[in-house]
Design a protein around this motif. Structure first.
Motif, PDB file in Angstrom:
ATOM      1  N   GLY A 208       0.823  -1.208   0.000  1.00 35.85           N
ATOM      2  CA  GLY A 208       0.000   0.000   0.000  1.00 35.85           C
ATOM      3  C   GLY A 208       0.856   1.257   0.000  1.00 35.85           C
ATOM      4  N   ALA A 209       1.941   1.239   0.764  1.00 33.65           N
ATOM      5  CA  ALA A 209       2.850   2.387   0.790  1.00 33.65           C
ATOM      6  C   ALA A 209       3.565   2.549  -0.543  1.00 33.65           C
ATOM      7  N   MET A 210       3.886   1.430  -1.192  1.00 38.84           N
ATOM      8  CA  MET A 210       4.503   1.503  -2.520  1.00 38.84           C
ATOM      9  C   MET A 210       3.549   2.165  -3.514  1.00 38.84           C
ATOM     10  N   GLU A 211       2.275   1.800  -3.451  1.00 33.96           N
ATOM     11  CA  GLU A 211       1.286   2.393  -4.360  1.00 33.96           C
ATOM     12  C   GLU A 211       1.152   3.891  -4.106  1.00 33.96           C
ATOM     13  N   LEU A 212       1.147   4.284  -2.827  1.00 34.04           N
ATOM     14  CA  LEU A 212       1.072   5.703  -2.500  1.00 34.04           C
ATOM     15  C   LEU A 212       2.299   6.435  -3.008  1.00 34.04           C
ATOM     16  N   ALA A 213       3.477   5.851  -2.817  1.00 35.28           N
ATOM     17  CA  ALA A 213       4.708   6.483  -3.284  1.00 35.28           C
ATOM     18  C   ALA A 213       4.707   6.634  -4.802  1.00 35.28           C
ATOM     19  N   GLU A 214       4.212   5.632  -5.481  1.00 39.27           N
ATOM     20  CA  GLU A 214       4.165   5.708  -6.944  1.00 39.27           C
ATOM     21  C   GLU A 214       3.196   6.791  -7.409  1.00 39.27           C
ATOM     22  N   ARG A 215       2.072   6.938  -6.721  1.00 42.68           N
ATOM     23  CA  ARG A 215       1.139   8.014  -7.081  1.00 42.68           C
ATOM     24  C   ARG A 215       1.788   9.381  -6.861  1.00 42.68           C
ATOM     25  N   LEU A 216       2.516   9.513  -5.771  1.00 48.63           N
ATOM     26  CA  LEU A 216       3.211  10.776  -5.513  1.00 48.63           C
ATOM     27  C   LEU A 216       4.277  11.027  -6.571  1.00 48.63           C
ATOM     28  N   ARG A 217       5.034   9.992  -6.909  1.00 46.70           N
ATOM     29  CA  ARG A 217       6.079  10.140  -7.922  1.00 46.70           C
ATOM     30  C   ARG A 217       5.502  10.611  -9.254  1.00 46.70           C
ATOM     31  N   SER A 218       4.412   9.969  -9.665  1.00 46.63           N
ATOM     32  CA  SER A 218       3.780  10.318 -10.937  1.00 46.63           C
ATOM     33  C   SER A 218       3.213  11.738 -10.900  1.00 46.63           C
ATOM     34  N   ALA A 219       2.602  12.110  -9.775  1.00 47.78           N
ATOM     35  CA  ALA A 219       2.025  13.455  -9.656  1.00 47.78           C
ATOM     36  C   ALA A 219       3.105  14.528  -9.717  1.00 47.78           C
ATOM     37  N   VAL A 220       4.235  14.281  -9.063  1.00 46.70           N
ATOM     38  CA  VAL A 220       5.335  15.259  -9.084  1.00 46.70           C
ATOM     39  C   VAL A 220       5.853  15.434 -10.508  1.00 46.70           C
ATOM     40  N   GLU A 221       6.062  14.331 -11.202  1.00 48.55           N
ATOM     41  CA  GLU A 221       6.616  14.383 -12.553  1.00 48.55           C
ATOM     42  C   GLU A 221       5.695  15.119 -13.520  1.00 48.55           C
ATOM     43  N   SER A 222       4.382  15.058 -13.301  1.00 49.02           N
ATOM     44  CA  SER A 222       3.423  15.639 -14.244  1.00 49.02           C
ATOM     45  C   SER A 222       2.956  17.036 -13.838  1.00 49.02           C
ATOM     46  N   THR A 223       3.581  17.631 -12.829  1.00 47.04           N
ATOM     47  CA  THR A 223       3.146  18.936 -12.327  1.00 47.04           C
ATOM     48  C   THR A 223       4.109  20.038 -12.752  1.00 47.04           C
ATOM     49  N   ASN A 224       3.550  21.165 -13.117  1.00 47.64           N
ATOM     50  CA  ASN A 224       4.346  22.347 -13.443  1.00 47.64           C
ATOM     51  C   ASN A 224       4.625  23.108 -12.155  1.00 47.64           C
ATOM     52  N   PHE A 225       5.873  23.207 -11.769  1.00 48.92           N
ATOM     53  CA  PHE A 225       6.264  23.889 -10.541  1.00 48.92           C
ATOM     54  C   PHE A 225       6.690  25.338 -10.775  1.00 48.92           C
ATOM     55  N   GLY A 226       6.403  25.869 -11.953  1.00 51.15           N
ATOM     56  CA  GLY A 226       6.686  27.270 -12.216  1.00 51.15           C
ATOM     57  C   GLY A 226       8.098  27.559 -12.676  1.00 51.15           C
ATOM     58  N   ILE A 227       8.858  26.540 -13.026  1.00 54.70           N
ATOM     59  CA  ILE A 227      10.205  26.739 -13.558  1.00 54.70           C
ATOM     60  C   ILE A 227      10.305  26.006 -14.891  1.00 54.70           C
ATOM     61  N   ASP A 228      11.277  26.379 -15.710  1.00 54.59           N
ATOM     62  CA  ASP A 228      11.448  25.788 -17.033  1.00 54.59           C
ATOM     63  C   ASP A 228      12.233  24.486 -16.925  1.00 54.59           C
ATOM     64  N   GLN A 229      11.680  23.552 -16.133  1.00 57.82           N
ATOM     65  CA  GLN A 229      12.348  22.275 -15.911  1.00 57.82           C
ATOM     66  C   GLN A 229      11.359  21.316 -15.260  1.00 57.82           C
TER      67      GLN A 229
END
Length: 260
Positions: free
Chosen positions: A190-211
């Motif tokens: 369950g923790a692995m699934e949560l971590a993977e959701r967080l990982r995917s969300a971070v990668e697909s989010t625009n944090f306001g920088i050109d990177q």
């Protein structure tokens, strides 16, 4: 590579914790002081003295109105004072337990909570997992875009993570760009699934920088009889492995393959 298009605004959130023991101890002290004053007044017969004095000065002051005013104003003032102390205590405790920049729990407090959760899990045979993660190449972000931009990334990163964990989980900032989730009542998968959701969300989010911003994760589940330190060490080793094997990945029980 251009950043992903999903973006979000930073919501305001805080974890509030109240030191009830301190408030109750102050209330008990006030009751004890009141009791001491009552006993002293009874011993010295202050009521008789005050009555004699009131008979002498009653023609100068309307003591009935004065007494009524005291009886009305006194309790109101005590209620106001107690409420103000309650707010002050809540504020002080919240400041002591939260990270100034992100508003989530700080390392000191989450370690105390985790130690209690480890004891509780052993006592009641409940599942408990820990997720350690940090932002990949964060120093490069600071160097390229400046520390103010780095602070904005940290705030947005914390907000993103806080919005994707359960209410019964705890999120904390444990270092510069390092974070931790205490996943209560949760096994390793369950923790692995949560971590993977967080990982995917971070990668697909625009944090306001050109990177594109990514993060690496290390997950561990509490084993029977395992110590607090061993649980943390295993999660830390898995986080290091995720960094070593390419970043932007989750390492833990049944770890996924490296990301393309």
């Amino acid at each position: 590579m251009s950043p992903k298009k999903d973006s979000f605004t930073l919501p305001r959130f805080k974890h509030k914790y109240l030191d009830n023991w301190r408030f109750l101890s102050e209330l008990l002290l006030a009751v004890l002081v009141l009791l001491v004053v009552f006993l002293v007044a009874a011993e010295l017969d202050l009521s008789g003295t005050l009555y004699s004095w009131s008979q002498r000065v009653d023609h100068l002051f309307d003591l009935d109105d004065l007494l009524l005013s005291v009886l009305l104003v006194g309790p109101l003032y005590l209620v106001f004072f107690a409420y103000r102390r309650l707010v002050e205590i809540r504020t002080l405790v919240e400041q002591a337990n939260t990270d100034v920049l992100t508003g989530i729990l700080n390392r000191r407090y989450v370690m105390e909570v985790l130690a209690r959760e480890v004891r509780r899990s052993h006592r009641y045979h409940r599942e408990l997992s820990v997720i350690l993660f940090d932002i990949d190449h964060f120093k490069q972000i600071n160097d390229q875009f400046g520390h103010p931009a780095g602070d904005r990334v940290l705030k947005s990163f914390a907000s993103l993570a806080a919005g994707r964990i359960r209410d019964l989980d705890l999120l904390a900032r444990t270092g510069g760009e390092e974070f931790m989730v205490v996943a209560t009542e949760t096994g390793g998968m369950g923790a692995m699934e949560l971590a993977e959701r967080l990982r995917s969300a971070v990668e697909s989010t625009n944090f306001g920088i050109d990177q594109v911003v990514t993060a690496s994760f290390g997950v561990s589940q509490l084993r029977p009889g395992e110590s607090f330190g061993s649980l943390m060490q295993r999660a830390d080793e898995r986080l290091y492995r995720a960094k070593r094997d390419g970043r932007n990945r989750v390492e833990g029980p049944g770890a996924n393959q490296p990301r393309p």
